[in-house]
Design a protein around this motif. Structure first.
Motif, PDB file in Angstrom:
ATOM      1  N   GLY A   9     -34.026 -86.038  57.282  1.00 40.18           N
ATOM      2  CA  GLY A   9     -32.741 -86.741  57.305  1.00 40.18           C
ATOM      3  C   GLY A   9     -32.099 -86.575  58.670  1.00 40.18           C
ATOM      4  O   GLY A   9     -32.788 -86.435  59.685  1.00 40.18           O
ATOM      5  N   ASP A  32     -39.462 -89.008  50.532  1.00 38.01           N
ATOM      6  CA  ASP A  32     -39.152 -90.438  50.488  1.00 38.01           C
ATOM      7  C   ASP A  32     -40.248 -91.183  51.271  1.00 38.01           C
ATOM      8  O   ASP A  32     -40.226 -91.259  52.499  1.00 38.01           O
ATOM      9  N   GLY A  85     -31.544 -81.763  51.867  1.00 36.21           N
ATOM     10  CA  GLY A  85     -30.126 -81.811  51.516  1.00 36.21           C
ATOM     11  C   GLY A  85     -29.761 -80.662  50.566  1.00 36.21           C
ATOM     12  O   GLY A  85     -30.587 -80.202  49.779  1.00 36.21           O
ATOM     13  N   LYS A 119     -32.768 -74.406  57.779  1.00 33.70           N
ATOM     14  CA  LYS A 119     -31.819 -75.129  58.643  1.00 33.70           C
ATOM     15  C   LYS A 119     -30.729 -75.735  57.783  1.00 33.70           C
ATOM     16  O   LYS A 119     -29.604 -75.945  58.226  1.00 33.70           O
TER      17      LYS A 119
END
Ligand code: NAD
Length: 463
Positions: A9, A32, A85, A119
Motif C-alpha cells: 500500500g 490483492d 494495514g 513497519k
C-alpha cells in the motif's frame, strides 16, 4: 540485501521502492492480485508525487519485483518488512488480523536466518507476540524488529529518503547492524537511526501522532475562540509560530485531521491506555474537538441555507490533504455524507481523489475535473482541501458562475478583504466572516437569480 515487503500500500510500496533505489533487491507482496498485476505492468495504484518514475526505474533495473506469493518472497529474503494495514476494530483497538496472517505465512516460508520487521503501526506488545509466533512456527532463526514509519502521504519519498530520524526497536547487535546498514544511505549524524527497545519503538510512533493531532485540535479550538472574540487565528498563529519553543508546524486552523493514521492511531492509543488503567483525558478531548471541527462548515451552511431543497453545494477537494488520493477519514467525505443526508445536491472536484470518492458515493455526487464547472449554478462553495489550484483560483470567474456568491473556506485560502471586494459572503476558520450585506455587489458579474425547488445539474457535470 535481499528484502521482502509484505503489504504493498502507501507505506509498503514507498518503502520497497526506496530500498530498491538504494541498491537492494526488493520484492513487494500483496494479497490483492489485481494490484500486483497493475504494478508488474508499471502502473501505480496510488497517487504519490515522484513514485511512478522511481518504480519504473527500479523495475527496469531489475531491483524491484512484485508477487502475491508471501512464502516464496520471505524464503528468498534476509529481511522481511510487514507493511499491511492495521485498521481500527469495532472498539477502536488496532485490528491485527492482517498482520498476524502475514507473519504466520512469513514464519513458515523463511529458509534461513531472517529479520522480521514491523513497519505497520502496531500497539505496544505486538513485537513480543510476533516473537512468540515465529518461535512456534519458524524452522530457522527469526528475530523481530520494530521500525515504525513516519512518512507523510504527498511527500512520502522525500520523507523516506530524508527522514528526521529512523526509529528501530531491536534486541541484538546483529539486528542493529543490519538495520543500520539498510538505512545508512538515508541517514546522517543530524538524521540518525535511534535504537531502542521494542516497546519504546512501538510507543514512539503513537506518541508522535498523538502529539501532532493534539496540536491540530488545539489550534482549531483556539480558532473558535478567535472567532468568538474578533481575533484572527491566522495572525495569532504567526504570532505564536515564530516562538522557537512552539514552532509553526501543524498549527493550521482548518477542518481537523483525517487520513488513514491520526484518527485510528489516536483511537487505538486511547483504547490501549484504558486497558492499562490510564485515562488519556487530553487525547479524548482532542478527538472530541476534531469530530466537531470536521462538520463545522456544514453547521454554518445550515444556518445560512436551512432549506436544502434544490440547493447545490460545490465541494473543492475530497482527499484528506493535498497531493494524495487518500480519502480515508477525509473531512470532505464526512461533509459530503452529511450534506447528502440533509438533502443538498453535491457537485465535487479533486485533482486526484475522484475515483476513490466515486467508489463510495457512486452517482449520488456529480463530478467534474474542472473546478469552474463544479461551481456553475451552485448556492455555496465549500473548500475542503488546500490543493494549490484552488489557492490560485480566478474568484471573479467563480463569482460569475455561482447562483449565490457564498464561500465556506475550510482551509483559510483567501484574504477576506479580497473576497469581500469580489462580492462574496465568506466564512472561514477562526476569522471574522464577511457577511452577505457587507459583500460588495459588483454589477457585471452579479450572481444569477435563485430559482426555488430542484434544478437539473449543469451539463458539464457527470453524475
Ligand atoms: P494500505 O491500506 O494502503 O496498504 C495495506 C496493503 O496491505 C493493502 O494493499 C492490502 O491488500 C495488503 N495486505 C493486507 N493483508 C495482507 C497480507 N496478509 N499479505 C499481503 N498483503 C496484505 O495501508 P498503508 O496506508 O500503507 O498503511 C500500512 C501500515 O502503515 C498501517 O499500519 C499504517 O497505520 C501505517 N502507516 C501508514 C502511513 C500512511 O501515511 N499511509 C504512514 C505511517 C504508517
Amino acid at each position: 540485501m535481499k528484502i521482502a515487503i509484505i503489504g504493498t500500500g502507501y507505506v509498503g510500496l514507498v518503502t520497497g521502492t526506496c530500498l530498491a533505489e538504494s541498491g537492494n533487491q526488493v520484492v513487494c507482496v500483496d494479497i490483492d492480485a489485481a494490484k500486483i498485476a497493475r504494478l508488474t505492468r508499471g502502473e501505480i495504484p496510488i497517487y504519490e508525487p515522484g513514485l511512478a518514475e522511481l518504480v519504473e526505474r527500479n523495475l527496469r533495473a531489475g531491483r524491484l519485483s512484485f508477487t502475491t506469493d508471501t512464502g516464496a518472497a520471505a524464503g528468498a529474503s534476509e529481511v522481511v518488512f510487514l507493511a499491511v494495514g492495521t485498521p481500527p476494530g469495532e472498539d477502536g483497538a488496532a485490528d491485527l488480523r492482517y498482520l498476524f496472517a502475514a507473519a504466520e505465512t512469513v514464519a513458515r516460508g523463511i529458509t534461513g536466518t531472517t529479520l522480521l520487521v514491523t513497519k505497520s503501526t502496531v500497539p505496544v506488545g505486538t513485537a513480543r507476540r510476533l516473537l512468540s509466533l515465529v518461535h512456534q512456527r519458524a524452522e530457522h532463526p527469526c528475530e523481530v524488529v520494530s521500525n515504525p514509519e513516519f512518512l507523510k502521504e504527498g511527500a512520502a519519498i522525500e520523507d523516506f529518503m530524508k527522514p528526521d530520524r529512523v526509529v528501530v526497536g531491536c534486541q541484538s547487535e546483529r539486528a542493529r547492524a543490519v538495520m543500520g546498514a539498510l538505512y545508512r544511505p538515508f541517514t546522517s549524524p543530524d538524521r540518525p537511526v535511534v535504537f531502542m527497545d521494542l516497546e519504546s519503538a512501538e510507543m514512539t510512533k503513537y506518541v508522535a501522532n498523538a502529539f501532532l493531532a493534539t496540536k491540530i485540535s488545539f489550534i482549531n479550538e483556539m480558532a473558535r475562540l478567535c472567532q468568538a472574540t474578533g481575533a484572527d487565528i491566522e495572525v495569532v498563529r504567526r504570532g505564536i509560530g515564530l516562538d522557537r519553543r512552539i514552532g509553526p508546524a501543524f498549527l493550521n486552523a482548518g477542518l481537523g485531521y483525517g487520513g488513514s493514521c491520526f484518527p485510528k492511531d489516536i483511537r487505538a492509543l486511547v483504547n490501549l491506555a484504558s486497558h492499562r488503567g490510564v485515562d488519556l483525558s487530553i487525547l479524548r478531548a482532542v478527538e472530541r474537538v476534531n469530530e466537531a471541527q470536521k462538520l463545522s462548515l456544514v453547521d454554518v451552511l445550515r444556518r445560512i441555507l436551512p432549506d436544502a431543497r434544490g440547493r447545490r453545494v460545490a465541494l473543492w477537494g475530497l482527499a484528506f490533504k493535498p497531493e494524495t488520493d487518500d480519502i480515508r477519514e477525509a473531512p470532505a467525505i464526512h461533509m459530503a455524507t452529511d450534506l447528502l443526508s440533509l438533502g443538498y445536491q453535491v457537485q465535487a472536484t479533486d485533482p486526484a481523489a475522484m475515483a476513490n470518492t466515486r467508489a463510495i458515493f457512486g452517482d449520488r455526487i456529480a463530478y467534474s475535473d474542472d473546478p469552474y464547472a463544479v461551481v456553475e449554478g451552485a448556492d455555496a462553495l465549500i473548500i475542503a482541501t488546500e490543493w494549490s489550484p484552488y489557492r490560485a483560483a480566478d474568484l471573479a470567474r467563480v463569482r460569475g458562475l455561482m447562483r449565490r456568491p457564498l464561500i465556506l473556506d475550510g482551509r483559510n485560502l483567501y484574504d477576506p478583504e479580497t473576497v469581500r471586494e469580489l462580492g462574496f459572503e465568506y466564512h472561514s476558520i477562526g476569522r471574522r466572516p464577511v457577511l452577505r450585506d457587507e459583500a460588495r455587489v459588483i454589477g457585471a458579474t452579479q450572481a444569477q437569480p435563485e430559482p426555488a425547488g430542484a434544478s437539473p445539474l449543469p451539463l458539464s457535470l457527470s453524475a
